[in-house]
Design a protein around this motif. Sequence first.
Motif, short mmCIF file in Angstrom:
data_model
loop_
_atom_site.label_atom_id
_atom_site.label_comp_id
_atom_site.label_asym_id
_atom_site.label_seq_id
_atom_site.Cartn_x
_atom_site.Cartn_y
_atom_site.Cartn_z
N VAL A 136 1.08 -1.01 0.14
CA VAL A 136 0.21 0.18 0.04
C VAL A 136 0.90 0.93 -0.11
O VAL A 136 1.54 1.63 0.83
N VAL A 137 1.81 1.66 -0.96
CA VAL A 137 2.18 3.12 -1.59
C VAL A 137 0.92 4.35 -0.88
O VAL A 137 0.04 4.65 -1.97
N ILE A 138 1.94 5.41 -0.50
CA ILE A 138 1.40 6.67 -0.21
C ILE A 138 2.19 7.73 -0.39
O ILE A 138 3.15 7.92 0.16
N ASP A 139 1.61 8.07 -0.90
CA ASP A 139 1.97 9.64 -1.76
C ASP A 139 2.09 10.75 -0.84
O ASP A 139 1.00 10.64 -0.96
N GLU A 140 2.92 11.54 -0.76
CA GLU A 140 2.78 12.60 -0.17
C GLU A 140 1.71 12.27 1.50
O GLU A 140 0.81 13.44 1.66
N LEU A 176 -1.11 -6.18 5.09
CA LEU A 176 -0.64 -4.54 4.17
C LEU A 176 0.35 -4.01 4.62
O LEU A 176 0.51 -4.25 5.74
N ALA A 177 1.37 -3.78 3.26
CA ALA A 177 2.58 -3.37 3.89
C ALA A 177 2.67 -2.19 3.55
O ALA A 177 2.79 -1.89 1.99
N GLY A 178 2.54 -0.77 4.42
CA GLY A 178 2.43 0.25 3.36
C GLY A 178 3.86 0.67 3.51
O GLY A 178 4.97 0.52 4.18
N ILE A 179 3.51 1.42 2.89
CA ILE A 179 5.40 2.35 2.36
C ILE A 179 4.83 3.79 2.35
O ILE A 179 4.06 4.12 1.28
N ILE A 180 5.71 4.58 3.11
CA ILE A 180 4.91 5.81 2.78
C ILE A 180 5.96 6.90 2.11
O ILE A 180 6.87 6.79 2.70
N ALA A 181 5.78 8.30 1.84
CA ALA A 181 6.61 9.29 1.22
C ALA A 181 5.81 10.37 1.78
O ALA A 181 5.02 10.75 1.58
N THR A 182 7.29 10.64 1.87
CA THR A 182 6.73 12.81 2.70
C THR A 182 7.89 13.94 2.10
O THR A 182 9.62 13.18 2.56
N GLN A 183 7.44 14.53 2.05
CA GLN A 183 8.71 16.01 2.09
C GLN A 183 9.33 16.21 3.42
O GLN A 183 10.43 16.17 3.04
N ARG A 184 8.86 16.39 4.50
CA ARG A 184 9.30 16.51 5.16
C ARG A 184 8.33 15.71 6.09
O ARG A 184 7.36 15.06 7.17
N LEU A 185 9.72 15.05 7.20
CA LEU A 185 9.33 14.31 8.79
C LEU A 185 8.64 15.22 9.62
O LEU A 185 8.09 14.72 10.09
N ALA A 186 8.87 16.41 9.89
CA ALA A 186 8.52 17.24 11.19
C ALA A 186 7.01 17.49 10.55
O ALA A 186 6.51 17.82 11.55
N LYS A 187 6.59 16.85 9.34
CA LYS A 187 5.11 17.85 8.90
C LYS A 187 4.49 16.64 9.47
O LYS A 187 3.20 15.97 9.45
#
Length: 482
Positions: A136-140, A176-187
């Motif tokens: 399960v890939v979640i961008d932003e 379900l294997a989560g793959i998450i991508a983010t621009q900022r870890l602080a957010k």
Amino acid sequence: MTFQIDMGIDSSGRPACVDLEELLATRLLVQGNSGSGKSHLLRRLLEGSARQVQQVIVDPEGDFVTFAGPYGHVAIEAVDYSLAEITRFATRCREHRTSVVLSLEGLEMEGQMRCAATFLSALFDAPRDYWYPALVVIDEAQIFAPAAGAEVAEDVRRASLGAMTNLMSRGRKRGLAGIIATQRLAKLSKNVAAEASNFLMGRTFLDIDMARAADLLGMERRQAEAIRDLPRGTFLGLGPAVARRPVTIRIGEVETSARSSSPKLVPLPDQSPAEDMRDFILAPVEETMSLPLAPPPPPRPAPAAELLEALAATPAAEPEDADPVDADAVMADALHGIVADPDSALRPAAALFQDFQVRCRMAGLRRIALDPSSFARRLAAARAGIYQPEDEQWAPAMTAAAAVPDEMLGAFLLIARAARENAPCPSDEEIARIYGTSSLGRARRVLAYMEDRDVIVTRTDLSGRRSVTIPRLGWTTASTDA
């Protein structure tokens, strides 16, 4: 069975791979500033595993819908569907192990969060028979799991954050294997980020994000500067599916491309002399024929609830030769129609009450002696197959039902009906359906709740066949498989 996803090369020029089987068990967090190559990394990872495992992509910008061509993913444009349809799509996706891309392009942030929460919750609540492995890939991801309060309704924020937390913390047991991508870890919410065991950290400039990335990679603070110097498309990786020590990975080429791309320099057009351009830009606007003013917009129609109340308060002149209307029969027919509608279980009670009132008035019933609370209980009885609970035969059951909460009334009456008719005990699937869920665990908790309060007594024999007794009524169902 194990499978290695080729991600590119490491600092020594050797192939850098991700272990797919380990990734399914340990989850992945990708972080990097805009332009660091996160989407390129996700695309390489998805292309390398597309033939091996089901993939579910939540795509805020609609960049991954290009997987629908070469890899056969089903692209779902969320803006074209209702939340009830999104729920059904997620359930079918798990049942048939179909790879999908949920594109949220065209929705405002609140709509994206609401849709993603509904979709992820439906994936999470799928029946146990459909717990197949899936990425399960979640961008932003910072949109759906914000670290602080977002500019959206609180219930939407809670639903989205809860769905993301369930995916990352409890999704493994459901495949379900989560793959998450983010621009900022602080957010990104710390509770969500902390559940990942694998990390791929790209170029980051802000000190707070570099410090968190260094902590996750097990690096000292003075080594965090290396994260700032990473070239585009290069990531520091760590985790059981990547490497046991931090390793630098340069992501390889991909076969597909996004619908949008980074801006490229192109030559400027040949321009006329500056004076000519000045005259052209500042030329007066030509007068156009004036159009007549548009008529004022019509008044906004009154809400349906107000119209129904006004109709109920207006006395109607009945024809002298009109046949009297059987109110109980009309209401029973209206409930029959609502229960027969497969979408009614997904609609809110207020909307169903309005539908009920309209059906009754169309059948000639002017006065409806039911308020929303009474309607909710009568609807629960109808879902249990009891359309006229005021009949003398059901009076004891309705009296005994006062001991259970309103949301459990349908489950109790379903059991009471089976007991009175000496029918087999309802299955967990039937109880879950009438309770409004697909989770068999919740159905069992409903039975346990009623048994703890002495409303029912459950018996299971050595062959696993279950029967239920209602002590207050002295009614017992026939035995059936639990």
